[in-house]
Scaffold this active site. Structure first.
Site, PDB file in Angstrom:
ATOM      1  N   LYS A  19      39.946  27.287  39.594  1.00 30.81           N
ATOM      2  CA  LYS A  19      39.650  28.343  40.569  1.00 30.81           C
ATOM      3  C   LYS A  19      38.203  28.250  41.049  1.00 30.81           C
ATOM      4  CE  LYS A  19      40.512  31.812  37.819  1.00 30.81           C
ATOM      5  NZ  LYS A  19      40.773  31.069  36.565  1.00 30.81           N
ATOM      6  N   ARG A  94      41.559  40.685  36.627  1.00 30.23           N
ATOM      7  CA  ARG A  94      42.128  39.981  35.482  1.00 30.23           C
ATOM      8  C   ARG A  94      43.020  40.888  34.648  1.00 30.23           C
ATOM      9  NH1 ARG A  94      37.706  35.929  34.958  1.00 30.23           N
ATOM     10  NH2 ARG A  94      38.054  34.573  33.184  1.00 30.23           N
ATOM     11  N   ARG A 133      34.638  20.642  30.167  1.00 31.77           N
ATOM     12  CA  ARG A 133      33.935  21.147  31.353  1.00 31.77           C
ATOM     13  C   ARG A 133      32.432  21.256  31.116  1.00 31.77           C
ATOM     14  NH1 ARG A 133      36.080  26.512  34.239  1.00 31.77           N
ATOM     15  NH2 ARG A 133      35.494  27.553  32.306  1.00 31.77           N
ATOM     16  N   ARG A 166      29.294  25.660  28.478  1.00 31.98           N
ATOM     17  CA  ARG A 166      29.396  27.108  28.261  1.00 31.98           C
ATOM     18  C   ARG A 166      29.861  27.391  26.841  1.00 31.98           C
ATOM     19  NH1 ARG A 166      32.889  29.320  33.275  1.00 31.98           N
ATOM     20  NH2 ARG A 166      33.636  30.612  31.569  1.00 31.98           N
ATOM     21  N   ARG A 177      40.790  32.569  24.886  1.00 28.17           N
ATOM     22  CA  ARG A 177      40.793  32.892  26.324  1.00 28.17           C
ATOM     23  C   ARG A 177      42.179  32.682  26.921  1.00 28.17           C
ATOM     24  NH1 ARG A 177      36.396  29.206  28.645  1.00 28.17           N
ATOM     25  NH2 ARG A 177      36.805  30.226  30.631  1.00 28.17           N
TER      26      ARG A 177
HETATM   27  P1  AMP Z   1      35.052  32.984  33.872  1.00 28.36           P
HETATM   28  O1  AMP Z   1      33.818  32.238  34.243  1.00 28.36           O
HETATM   29  O2  AMP Z   1      35.769  33.547  35.047  1.00 28.36           O
HETATM   30  O3  AMP Z   1      35.972  32.176  32.983  1.00 28.36           O
HETATM   31  O4  AMP Z   1      34.574  34.249  33.006  1.00 28.36           O
HETATM   32  C1  AMP Z   1      33.869  34.085  31.800  1.00 28.36           C
HETATM   33  C2  AMP Z   1      34.025  35.332  30.925  1.00 28.36           C
HETATM   34  O5  AMP Z   1      33.486  36.471  31.622  1.00 28.36           O
HETATM   35  C3  AMP Z   1      35.453  35.719  30.589  1.00 28.36           C
HETATM   36  O6  AMP Z   1      35.971  35.005  29.472  1.00 28.36           O
HETATM   37  C4  AMP Z   1      35.284  37.203  30.283  1.00 28.36           C
HETATM   38  O7  AMP Z   1      34.683  37.401  29.015  1.00 28.36           O
HETATM   39  C5  AMP Z   1      34.279  37.638  31.342  1.00 28.36           C
HETATM   40  N1  AMP Z   1      34.936  38.043  32.596  1.00 28.36           N
HETATM   41  C6  AMP Z   1      34.865  37.430  33.823  1.00 28.36           C
HETATM   42  N2  AMP Z   1      35.591  38.079  34.731  1.00 28.36           N
HETATM   43  C7  AMP Z   1      36.157  39.130  34.083  1.00 28.36           C
HETATM   44  C8  AMP Z   1      37.048  40.167  34.481  1.00 28.36           C
HETATM   45  N3  AMP Z   1      37.521  40.259  35.749  1.00 28.36           N
HETATM   46  N4  AMP Z   1      37.414  41.082  33.536  1.00 28.36           N
HETATM   47  C9  AMP Z   1      36.960  41.023  32.275  1.00 28.36           C
HETATM   48  N5  AMP Z   1      36.128  40.057  31.824  1.00 28.36           N
HETATM   49  C10 AMP Z   1      35.729  39.118  32.726  1.00 28.36           C
END
Ligand code: AMP
Length: 223
Positions: A19, A94, A133, A166, A177
């Site tokens: 994404k 989410r 990644r 990360r 996750r």
């Molecule tokens: P991402 O980079 O989108 O994978 O987000 C990294 C982390 O940020 C996720 O594993 C969550 O801990 C937090 N996070 C990002 N977006 C959301 C969301 N919409 N709702 C809750 N936690 C989020």
């Protein structure tokens, strides 16, 4: 390519589905704003804000941050600089409560979602994508030690920035996750199927082919 008018899109799919890579590329080529809640949260963590301090432990553990914090953070952005431009939401919503909050605030602004793009990838492939990644700490470009390596190990080909692994891309967090995704985010498919703007792309293909599928879908349904 020229920008189809009035795109307000959500990119939905498991972590590691691509994404972020696609949102970055499409935001550039279609002149859309790109709003990644993960990037926003990482920036809060790096700056040590109150939100960043509350979110960090959840993020490191591969768990979702509380809905009320995320919804407030996104609504703030949608109200201000994103109000008029076309945009892509990457990583939000989410959960069903987040999706309902978004529906409500877009409805009250008279600008409903135009596209929900679902990135379908088999789970077996996600694990290797995520653990390999690497993200550029300067420009945000996303690389992979196996599938998309940089020319020089640890250095971004685009800007020369240092690549970061990360903490939530380490194997122990990745499993959590994916489980969290299945429990909390997968139900959004049913939510958006009802609205009629859900588009499924085969995100197990190479990035250029995924990009082609999304561009075709955005053009087809552009309002
Ligand atoms: P991402 O980079 O989108 O994978 O987000 C990294 C982390 O940020 C996720 O594993 C969550 O801990 C937090 N996070 C990002 N977006 C959301 C969301 N919409 N709702 C809750 N936690 C989020």
């Amino acid at each position: 390519m020229t920008r189809p008018d009035g795109i307000r899109a959500v990119f939905l799919g498991p972590p590691g589905a691509g994404k972020g890579t696609q949102a970055l590329e499409l935001a550039r080529s279609l002149a859309l704003a790109h709003l990644s809640t993960g990037d926003m949260l990482r920036s809060h963590v790096a700056r040590g804000t109150a939100l960043g301090q509350r979110a960090k432990a959840f993020m490191d553990a591969g768990q979702l941050v509380a809905d009320d914090l995320i919804i407030a953070m996104v609504e703030d952005r949608l109200r201000t600089d994103l109000a008029d431009a076309g945009w892509i939401l990457d990583g939000f919503p989410r959960t069903v409560p987040q999706a309902k909050a978004l529906d409500q605030s877009l409805r009250s602004s008279g600008r409903p979602l135009t596209h929900v793009v679902y990135f379908a990838v088999p789970r077996t492939e996600l694990m290797s994508r995520l653990t390999g990644r690497r993200t550029c700490s300067k420009c945000g470009a996303i690389w992979n030690v196996t599938f998309k390596p940089t020319t020089v190990d640890g250095v971004c080909d685009l800007c020369g920035g240092a690549l970061a692994h990360r903490s939530d891309d380490r194997p122990e967090a990745v499993g959590r996750r994916l489980e969290e995704y299945e429990r909390s985010t997968q139900p959004l498919l049913a939510h958006y199927r009802v609205s009629g703007c859900l588009i499924e792309v085969d995100a197990s293909r190479v990035p250029s082919q995924v990009n082609d599928q999304i561009v075709a879908a955005l053009r087809r349904n552009a309002g």
